[in-house]
Design a protein around this motif. Structure first.
Motif, PDB file in Angstrom:
ATOM      1  N   ASP A   1      43.335 -72.035  61.962  1.00  0.00           N
ATOM      2  CA  ASP A   1      42.892 -70.871  61.187  1.00  0.00           C
ATOM      3  C   ASP A   1      43.940 -70.472  60.159  1.00  0.00           C
ATOM      4  OD1 ASP A   1      40.508 -70.731  62.555  1.00  0.00           O
ATOM      5  OD2 ASP A   1      41.233 -69.287  64.037  1.00  0.00           O
TER       6      ASP A   1
ATOM      7  N   SER B   1      38.750 -75.780  58.439  1.00  0.00           N
ATOM      8  CA  SER B   1      37.475 -75.445  59.072  1.00  0.00           C
ATOM      9  C   SER B   1      37.177 -76.424  60.195  1.00  0.00           C
ATOM     10  CB  SER B   1      36.341 -75.475  58.038  1.00  0.00           C
ATOM     11  OG  SER B   1      36.217 -76.760  57.482  1.00  0.00           O
ATOM     12  N   TYR B   2      36.536 -75.941  61.239  1.00  0.00           N
ATOM     13  CA  TYR B   2      36.149 -76.761  62.380  1.00  0.00           C
ATOM     14  C   TYR B   2      34.931 -76.131  63.030  1.00  0.00           C
ATOM     15  CZ  TYR B   2      38.658 -72.994  64.708  1.00  0.00           C
ATOM     16  OH  TYR B   2      39.080 -71.764  65.118  1.00  0.00           O
ATOM     17  N   LYS B   3      34.196 -76.926  63.792  1.00  0.00           N
ATOM     18  CA  LYS B   3      33.006 -76.406  64.468  1.00  0.00           C
ATOM     19  C   LYS B   3      33.286 -76.101  65.928  1.00  0.00           C
ATOM     20  CE  LYS B   3      29.610 -78.612  61.448  1.00  0.00           C
ATOM     21  NZ  LYS B   3      29.134 -77.333  60.905  1.00  0.00           N
TER      22      LYS B   3
ATOM     23  N   SER C   1      35.842 -81.192  67.341  1.00  0.00           N
ATOM     24  CA  SER C   1      35.913 -81.618  65.945  1.00  0.00           C
ATOM     25  C   SER C   1      37.162 -82.476  65.735  1.00  0.00           C
ATOM     26  CB  SER C   1      35.955 -80.411  65.017  1.00  0.00           C
ATOM     27  OG  SER C   1      34.793 -79.627  65.156  1.00  0.00           O
TER      28      SER C   1
ATOM     29  N   ASP D   1      26.847 -78.579  65.287  1.00  0.00           N
ATOM     30  CA  ASP D   1      27.803 -78.026  66.246  1.00  0.00           C
ATOM     31  C   ASP D   1      27.327 -78.156  67.690  1.00  0.00           C
ATOM     32  OD1 ASP D   1      25.738 -76.262  66.194  1.00  0.00           O
ATOM     33  OD2 ASP D   1      26.864 -74.572  65.410  1.00  0.00           O
TER      34      ASP D   1
END
Length: 629
Positions: free
Chosen positions: A25, A30-32, A36, A270
């Motif tokens: 963060d 970005s990640y799900k 990921s 996701d």
């Protein structure tokens, strides 16, 4: 370097997943989910941040270093030790080293350390945090897709072999000690039992596993299971079972999942999808890994020392023992001899048995136990509370009875406000629908029409769409999710209609597609925030005042324009100044109360204001809804 999954990197670097997500963060990555993947540059950046944090953390002096310190150095040592520590996971508790407290005490006694420093060195008293609890997992899916066989492999028992036809016939909850820790599995005969519990206001499962056979793919019951899991708003993992079969087609299943709005992570979605074999055990460890990761992210906690609360999973009457109820402990600890209150009855625990059938004396959070001591068989989903003694238990039951009666009486009397009927204003509203049609073509056509009729204010959520007449399970789902059941060219049975009436579920059948569309339009319109505007009604001149012992001052008036209505808005003007704005609470013609008076007639106007004067002008208006296209 190939890409690496987040949870794998966390394990390699010996940090928890949450810590790694916080770093991502901060980097703006970005990640799900924790499954990921990360590229080489991101991994290097993470390692650099962890290295910097490690270098910035001062290490405590060894015994030899402490012994060789000068008095001035030893005085400064506690101040160095009080520097902010490296961030830890919330479960980690940093305890002082075994030699730190005695050495500080000795220094304070010898005068080498001031009293202020000695106080600063004392470890702070912190309230204990609620510990993590084991996740509770439910397994659902189409009949014979291998739900129980998968559970059997995990817990190393053969329950399916004891069941008629190999299909689970009852609800059970079982603990499994896995390589990833303790996990509690709820084995149900179907998603309807899962929703029955939820329909009574209890959420038991933390995670739902949807089992799909690799040789069969998505089936009607699979769709229903997904809908029930989504309605419960619990994390969902798909286990593609039977990958050991020659005709298994994992990629086909993944593709079919997208048709029910479950997009696998490999396809950019996701949804966690894990190929497994309940026969060979292939992929089962991966499934347990994902369950543990999901539970970690959900941060499941419970206080074993708190007030006890639980939920009934199942109950039965044994010819020898009497009433036996399986209870999932959710908070606190239950003990033999405790008084339990369930529904509008209570009982004293005579015996407790764990999932293996062994007698135990107590059980903590996330533990399924069989309870002996109820006089009546409780219903699945009933919430269970404890009482300190029999007198308290009776009082709790009495309060529940009184509360139920009060709610029932209030429900009959009160009228729902606009917000209660439609939800909070100024936000996108969701209309839940369940569709049943005669053919798959009809289902797809209706779904296509619905997609085009959504508005910015209203989202149409088709929770379940299937072929054939609606079932009692559909009604149960509609009841808990506040959904409307729409049927096209299929007719519900009398039993289903009866259940729908009992549950107060809207169940409507149509033979003409345009009638169904009209019904959807009505649902949409009923959920759009109405727009009102003020509409002028009329004007009156006050010519005399009448004092009434109950109504106060009544304005004897002459309607010069338009008309006046009871309960309309009123504005009183005196000269050029508005002196009052309120409501017309009553209208009279001679001695009679009337609803409306037209232009050219005299009447008595009763305002919720007594300071009206002769010569005042009263204007009447009302708020009307503006028709929307």
């Amino acid at each position: 370097m190939s890409k690496v999954r987040i949870y794998t990197l966390a394990k390699d670097l010996s940090v928890d997943n949450q810590k790694l997500l916080e770093i991502l963060d901060s980097l703006g990555v970005s990640y799900k989910s924790v499954s990921s993947t990360l590229d080489e540059d991101t991994v290097d950046a993470i390692k650099g941040i962890l290295a910097e944090e490690s270098a910035a953390t001062p290490s405590a002096p060894t015994d030899s270093q402490a012994a060789s310190q000068t008095p001035a150095e030893s005085t400064a040592a506690p101040q160095l030790q009080s520097a902010p520590p490296t961030p830890h996971h919330k479960d980690d508790v940093t305890a002082p080293t075994s030699n730190s407290v005695p050495s500080t005490a000795a220094q304070a006694a010898s005068g080498q350390v001031s009293s202020a420093v000695a106080v600063q060195e004392a470890p702070p008293v912190q309230a204990p945090e609620i510990p993590h609890r084991a996740p509770v997992v439910t397994i659902m899916g189409h009949v014979d897709h291998g739900k129980t066989s998968l559970l059997d492999y995990i817990r190393k028992t053969k329950v399916a072999a004891k069941e008629a036809g190999g299909i689970t016939q009852h609800v059970g909850a079982f603990e499994a000690q896995t390589s990833k820790g303790r996990i509690v599995f709820i084995d149900t005969p179907g998603h309807e039992a899962f929703t029955t519990i939820r329909a009574r206001g209890a959420n038991v499962a933390d995670i739902a596993i949807i089992v799909v056979a690799a040789d069969d793919s998505i089936m009607p019951q699979t769709r229903e299971a997904i809908a029930h899991a989504q309605a419960a708003k619990v994390p969902l993992i798909v286990a593609i079972n039977k990958i050991d079969l020659p005709q298994a087609d994992v990629e086909r299943v993944k593709t079919d999942l997208t048709s029910v709005n479950l997009v696998p992570e490999e396809y950019g979605g996701d949804t966690v999808v894990v190929p497994v074999s309940a026969k060979t055990g292939e992929g089962v460890e991966d499934l347990l890994e994902y369950i543990s990761l999901t539970a970690e992210l959900e941060d499941l906690r419970a206080d074993p020392k708190g007030e006890f609360s639980g939920v009934v999973i199942e109950s039965k009457v044994d010819k020898q023992s009497g009433v036996l109820a399986t209870v999932m402990v959710q908070q606190g600890t239950v003990n033999v001899g405790d008084f339990l209150v369930v529904g509008e009855t209570y009982g004293k625990i005579k015996a407790l048995m764990d999932s293996a059938g062994n007698r135990i004396k107590s059980a903590g959070p996330s533990t399924p136990v069989q309870v002996l001591g109820f006089s009546e068989a409780p219903v699945s989903g009933d919430k269970v509370a404890s009482a300190s003694n029999e007198h308290t238990a009776r009082e709790k039951v009495s309060v529940r009875v009184d509360t139920r009666r009060t709610v029932e009486e209030a429900r009959q009397k009160r009228k729902l406000s606009l917000e209660e009927m439609m939800g909070p204003l100024n936000e996108v509203r969701e209309v839940n629908l369940i569709l049943r049609a005669d053919t798959q073509g009809s289902v797809e056509a209706i779904q296509g029409i619905l997609a085009k009729r959504e508005t910015p204010e209203v989202h149409l959520n088709v929770m379940l769409a299937g072929i054939g007449a609606p079932t009692e399970g559909d009604v149960l789902l509609a009841s808990t999710a506040e959904a409307t059941i729409l049927c096209f060219s299929v007719v519900p049975s009398g039993a289903v209609k009866k259940v729908a009436d009992q549950k107060e579920v809207d169940l409507k059948s149509f033979r003409i597609i345009y009638e169904l569309i009209d019904e959807v339009d009505r649902l949409i319109k009923g959920n759009i925030e109405p727009v009102f505007e003020e509409k002028y009604l009329g004007r009156a001149e006050v010519r005399m005042l009448i004092k009434h012992p109950k109504s106060g001052t009544i304005a004897g008036s002459y309607i010069t324009d338009g008309s006046f209505k009871r309960n309309a808005k009123a504005k009183v003007t005196r000269g050029k100044q508005v002196v009052y704005e309120g409501t017309i609470v009553g209208l009279k013609r001679f001695k009679d109360d009337v609803r409306e008076v037209q232009k050219g007639f005299e009447c008595g106007i009763n305002l919720d204001w007594n300071d009206v004067m002769e010569g005042d002008i009263i204007e009447a208006s009302e708020m009307v809804e503006v028709p929307q296209a």
